[in-house]
Design a protein around this motif. Structure first.
Motif, PDB file in Angstrom:
ATOM      1  N   ASP A   1       7.705  12.819 -45.922  1.00 27.36           N
ATOM      2  CA  ASP A   1       8.665  11.902 -45.289  1.00 27.36           C
ATOM      3  C   ASP A   1       9.664  11.308 -46.273  1.00 27.36           C
ATOM      4  OD1 ASP A   1       7.489  12.395 -42.894  1.00 27.36           O
ATOM      5  OD2 ASP A   1       6.405  10.502 -42.756  1.00 27.36           O
ATOM      6  N   GLU A   2       9.563  11.758 -47.527  1.00 25.96           N
ATOM      7  CA  GLU A   2      10.508  11.329 -48.572  1.00 25.96           C
ATOM      8  C   GLU A   2      10.585   9.802 -48.659  1.00 25.96           C
ATOM      9  OE1 GLU A   2      14.177  13.284 -47.606  1.00 25.96           O
ATOM     10  OE2 GLU A   2      13.482  15.241 -48.308  1.00 25.96           O
ATOM     11  N   LEU A   3       9.410   9.175 -48.685  1.00 28.03           N
ATOM     12  CA  LEU A   3       9.347   7.713 -48.757  1.00 28.03           C
ATOM     13  C   LEU A   3       9.654   7.208 -50.167  1.00 28.03           C
ATOM     14  CD1 LEU A   3       6.168   7.063 -46.570  1.00 28.03           C
ATOM     15  CD2 LEU A   3       8.587   7.058 -45.887  1.00 28.03           C
ATOM     16  N   VAL A   4       9.405   8.056 -51.158  1.00 24.19           N
ATOM     17  CA  VAL A   4       9.763   7.748 -52.540  1.00 24.19           C
ATOM     18  C   VAL A   4      10.333   9.020 -53.157  1.00 24.19           C
ATOM     19  CG1 VAL A   4       7.977   5.966 -52.762  1.00 24.19           C
ATOM     20  CG2 VAL A   4       7.478   8.326 -53.466  1.00 24.19           C
ATOM     21  N   PRO A   5      11.112   8.916 -54.225  1.00 27.21           N
ATOM     22  CA  PRO A   5      11.680  10.108 -54.866  1.00 27.21           C
ATOM     23  C   PRO A   5      10.590  10.995 -55.476  1.00 27.21           C
ATOM     24  CG  PRO A   5      12.796   8.099 -55.595  1.00 27.21           C
ATOM     25  CD  PRO A   5      11.577   7.663 -54.864  1.00 27.21           C
TER      26      PRO A   5
END
Length: 309
Positions: free
Chosen positions: A158-162
């Motif tokens: 979900d690309e919550l952090v890089p």
């Protein structure tokens, strides 16, 4: 020929283990397969009923092993503990698996934790902070419904952090798990492997069965749309974080009865490897028996005297 017929005497933990130098290819593992299940001459035609009877039978041994683990900790004979980590796609059966395995054990020696989205407080800390706080005490069996692996799974997909944040976490997880093993933990990390079609069936059941409506979340369908991304994330997590001390196991989980049978065997084999036993008495047993009998005799004499008045 089935896997069970090809490997009749191979422990379940060896049949289901992946990583640590072994290939991890979820696409090559049939979620409806039954590795290690005995052939029909042993199970009879109703394999489901046979497996469920076996789970109940093995549950007695699991309860005994758990009691010995707890008793040794109470006696101060060690810090050993067992931690079962369950990961799966939505509807993978984590809750049902916990119910089946935990149901055979004494609740007093269990520590069960389900990890949902992190709270604001948890987000203010390192990703392992909430996991450390949930670890079972010495003598306990811990069960995690999801775990620290969510921080290289949903966070990644979900690309919550890089990527530069989540990718170093593989090494942090390995260091964390090595620390736990050194402290006396036995880690059993299990991925319950269901198929895309089976997940649809289970999601539909949650939408049509009133007793299961509470289990459904709209986000499950959104996550399902990212099935390939999640399969890739799980594959890399198992490849990067499977070690000799903390291996990964893939349990085909389309058949719930096989899932429960395999998981029960897996936990039982890990218990057996611990070589547990009940702790020796910490008192002089003959002396205590004499005290008990002498005390009973005195009470009986007093009672007889009172009754004769």
């Amino acid at each position: 020929m089935t896997a069970a017929e090809e490997h009749p005497d191979v422990p379940i933990r060896d049949l289901l283990r992946v990583g640590a130098g072994r290939p991890v290819d979820l696409a090559a593992i049939d979620p409806r397969s039954t590795p290690g299940l005995p052939p029909l001459p042993v199970t009879g035609p109703d394999r489901k009923a046979w497996a469920r009877d076996e789970v109940r039978r093995l549950g007695d041994d699991l309860a005994r092993q758990q009691e010995m683990l707890y008793a040794q900790a109470v006696a101060g004979l060690g810090d050993r503990r067992v931690l079962l980590v369950l990961q799966a796609m939505d509807c993978g059966g984590k809750g049902g698996a916990v119910k089946r395995v935990a149901g055979a054990m004494n609740p007093l020696g269990l520590h069960i934790r389900a990890f949902g989205p992190p709270t604001p407080e948890e987000l203010d800390h390192h990703f392992l902070w909430r996991v450390r706080r949930a670890l079972p005490a010495a003598g306990y069996v811990g069960m995690f419904d999801r775990s620290h692996y969510e921080d290289v799974l949903v966070v990644r997909v979900d690309e919550l952090v890089p990527e530069e944040v989540w990718r170093p976490r593989y090494d942090e997880i390995n260091a964390f798990e090595a620390e736990l093993v050194d402290e006396g933990y036995t880690l059993i990390k299990v991925f319950l492997h269901i198929s895309f079609d089976e997940q649809r069936t289970r999601l539909m059941s949650r939408l049509t069965d009133p007793t299961k409506h509470w289990k459904y979340h709209p986000g499950d369908v959104a996550a399902r749309a990212k099935w390939p991304e999640y399969q890739a994330a799980y594959t890399e997590a198992m490849r990067r974080c499977a070690t000799d001390a903390a291996p990964w196991y893939v349990v085909p989980a389309d058949r719930k009865w096989y899932r429960d049978w395999a998981l029960t065997h897996l936990v039982r084999e890990h218990f057996a490897a611990l070589g547990l036993s009940y702790p020796p008495a910490a008192v002089d047993l003959r002396h205590e028996q004499a005290r008990l009998l002498a005390g009973d005799g005195a009470v009986s004499a007093d009672s007889s005297e009172v009754n004769s008045r």
